[in-house]
Design a protein around this motif. Structure first.
Motif, short mmCIF file in Angstrom:
data_model
loop_
_atom_site.label_atom_id
_atom_site.label_comp_id
_atom_site.label_asym_id
_atom_site.label_seq_id
_atom_site.Cartn_x
_atom_site.Cartn_y
_atom_site.Cartn_z
N MET A 53 0.83 -1.22 0.00
CA MET A 53 0.00 0.00 0.00
C MET A 53 0.85 1.26 0.00
SD MET A 53 -3.11 -0.91 2.55
CE MET A 53 -3.46 0.84 2.63
N GLY A 54 2.15 1.11 0.00
CA GLY A 54 3.00 2.29 -0.09
C GLY A 54 3.17 3.00 1.24
N ASP A 55 3.48 4.26 1.17
CA ASP A 55 3.86 5.07 2.33
C ASP A 55 2.70 5.16 3.33
OD1 ASP A 55 4.23 7.02 4.14
OD2 ASP A 55 4.97 8.53 2.74
N PRO A 56 2.90 4.65 4.55
CA PRO A 56 1.80 4.62 5.52
C PRO A 56 1.16 5.97 5.76
CG PRO A 56 3.77 3.54 6.41
CD PRO A 56 4.14 4.14 5.09
N ASP A 57 1.92 7.07 5.60
CA ASP A 57 1.32 8.38 5.89
C ASP A 57 0.61 8.96 4.67
OD1 ASP A 57 2.32 8.20 8.42
OD2 ASP A 57 4.30 8.87 7.75
N GLU A 58 1.05 8.52 3.51
CA GLU A 58 0.50 9.15 2.31
C GLU A 58 -0.58 8.31 1.64
OE1 GLU A 58 1.90 12.35 3.05
OE2 GLU A 58 0.82 12.13 1.15
N ALA A 59 -0.34 6.96 1.68
CA ALA A 59 -1.20 6.10 0.86
C ALA A 59 -2.66 6.22 1.29
CB ALA A 59 -0.74 4.65 1.02
N LYS A 60 -3.54 6.19 0.31
CA LYS A 60 -4.99 6.25 0.57
C LYS A 60 -5.64 5.07 -0.13
CE LYS A 60 -5.14 11.30 0.77
NZ LYS A 60 -5.49 12.51 0.03
N LEU A 61 -6.40 4.29 0.63
CA LEU A 61 -7.03 3.10 0.06
C LEU A 61 -8.51 3.39 -0.15
CD1 LEU A 61 -5.99 0.11 -0.36
CD2 LEU A 61 -7.16 -0.45 1.75
N GLU A 62 -8.87 3.56 -1.43
CA GLU A 62 -10.29 3.85 -1.68
C GLU A 62 -11.11 2.57 -1.66
OE1 GLU A 62 -10.47 6.34 -5.08
OE2 GLU A 62 -9.54 8.04 -4.02
N PHE A 63 -12.44 2.72 -1.73
CA PHE A 63 -13.32 1.56 -1.55
C PHE A 63 -13.00 0.44 -2.54
CE2 PHE A 63 -16.83 -0.65 0.11
CZ PHE A 63 -17.40 -1.34 -0.94
N GLY A 64 -12.77 0.81 -3.80
CA GLY A 64 -12.51 -0.22 -4.82
C GLY A 64 -11.30 -1.07 -4.48
N GLU A 65 -10.20 -0.39 -4.00
CA GLU A 65 -8.98 -1.13 -3.65
C GLU A 65 -9.22 -1.97 -2.39
OE1 GLU A 65 -7.41 2.72 -3.51
OE2 GLU A 65 -5.73 2.28 -4.85
N TYR A 66 -9.97 -1.38 -1.47
CA TYR A 66 -10.33 -2.11 -0.24
C TYR A 66 -11.08 -3.39 -0.61
CZ TYR A 66 -13.57 -3.17 3.63
OH TYR A 66 -14.34 -3.81 4.58
N TRP A 67 -12.02 -3.25 -1.51
CA TRP A 67 -12.83 -4.41 -1.92
C TRP A 67 -11.93 -5.45 -2.59
CZ3 TRP A 67 -17.72 -5.83 -0.81
CH2 TRP A 67 -18.22 -6.94 -1.47
N ASP A 68 -10.98 -5.00 -3.41
CA ASP A 68 -10.05 -5.94 -4.06
C ASP A 68 -9.24 -6.71 -3.01
OD1 ASP A 68 -11.00 -5.05 -6.45
OD2 ASP A 68 -9.29 -3.73 -6.89
N MET A 69 -8.81 -6.00 -1.96
CA MET A 69 -8.02 -6.67 -0.92
C MET A 69 -8.86 -7.70 -0.17
SD MET A 69 -5.58 -3.61 0.51
CE MET A 69 -4.34 -4.62 1.28
N MET A 70 -10.14 -7.36 0.01
CA MET A 70 -11.04 -8.34 0.64
C MET A 70 -11.15 -9.56 -0.28
SD MET A 70 -12.14 -7.20 3.53
CE MET A 70 -10.67 -6.26 3.86
N GLY A 71 -11.13 -9.29 -1.59
CA GLY A 71 -11.21 -10.39 -2.56
C GLY A 71 -9.99 -11.30 -2.46
N ASP A 72 -8.82 -10.66 -2.28
CA ASP A 72 -7.59 -11.45 -2.11
C ASP A 72 -7.72 -12.34 -0.88
OD1 ASP A 72 -6.50 -10.25 -4.27
OD2 ASP A 72 -5.35 -8.75 -3.14
N ALA A 73 -8.22 -11.74 0.19
CA ALA A 73 -8.38 -12.52 1.44
C ALA A 73 -9.38 -13.66 1.19
CB ALA A 73 -8.89 -11.60 2.55
N ALA A 74 -10.43 -13.35 0.43
CA ALA A 74 -11.45 -14.38 0.16
C ALA A 74 -10.83 -15.51 -0.68
CB ALA A 74 -12.61 -13.74 -0.60
N LYS A 75 -10.03 -15.12 -1.68
CA LYS A 75 -9.40 -16.16 -2.52
C LYS A 75 -8.50 -17.02 -1.65
CE LYS A 75 -9.38 -13.34 -6.62
NZ LYS A 75 -8.57 -12.25 -7.16
N GLY A 76 -7.78 -16.37 -0.73
CA GLY A 76 -6.86 -17.08 0.15
C GLY A 76 -7.62 -18.12 0.95
N CYS A 77 -8.78 -17.73 1.46
CA CYS A 77 -9.47 -18.68 2.35
C CYS A 77 -10.32 -19.64 1.55
CB CYS A 77 -10.26 -17.93 3.42
SG CYS A 77 -11.93 -17.56 2.97
N ARG A 78 -10.47 -19.45 0.22
CA ARG A 78 -11.21 -20.42 -0.60
C ARG A 78 -10.41 -21.69 -0.74
NH1 ARG A 78 -12.29 -19.61 -6.28
NH2 ARG A 78 -13.45 -21.55 -6.26
N ARG A 79 -9.06 -21.51 -0.81
CA ARG A 79 -8.23 -22.67 -1.09
C ARG A 79 -8.11 -23.56 0.14
NH1 ARG A 79 -6.24 -19.55 -4.99
NH2 ARG A 79 -5.22 -18.07 -3.65
N LYS A 80 -8.42 -23.02 1.31
CA LYS A 80 -8.22 -23.82 2.54
C LYS A 80 -9.17 -25.02 2.57
CE LYS A 80 -6.14 -20.53 5.68
NZ LYS A 80 -6.59 -19.14 5.91
#
Lengths: 80, 80
Positions: A53-80
């Motif tokens: 996510m880059g520089d902790p003070d500067e980086a801004k995570l908008e909803f779309g990116e947040y949703w993508d990260m949730m998707g990554d987490a979901a993919k991760g737990c699908r394989r379990k």
């Protein structure tokens, strides 16, 4: 209006974004806020890649990116 | 293992994919299956763009694309 279980689930994921996106006034999450959300709300979903996510003070995570990260987490737990 | 509400929400969205992805044996959804899911499970989320999925007999919607479409629906209902 009676939401279905899936709609309530999507609503829950949205609400977390609003709940943690304090500094960005519900428009974006900072990496620190995202880290807090992951630690508190996704303890079992394993590694959600925060580093990219880059520089902790500067980086801004908008909803779309947040949703993508949730998707990554979901993919991760699908394989379990 | 006691999941948090957010983890259960993500699990619910994942389970829908598996539940409807019959023809693709849980690997992909056909546009018709996605259409069924949207009509039955997302009646209040308004228009989820199914048309862009291409040929109803050929197109295959894998989990990542499914998750993106859920994100579109989520963004749509965020603005309400």
């Amino acid at each position: 209006m009676e939401l279905t279980d899936v709609e309530r689930a999507i609503e829950t994921v949205i609400n977390q974004f609003h709940c943690y996106a304090v500094k960005g006034q519900k428009e974006y999450l900072t990496p620190n806020e995202m880290q807090e959300l992951v630690v508190q709300k996704l303890p079992h979903l394993g590694k959600v890649r925060i580093e990219c996510m880059g520089d902790p003070d500067e980086a801004k995570l908008e909803f779309g990116e947040y949703w993508d990260m949730m998707g990554d987490a979901a993919k991760g737990c699908r394989r379990k």
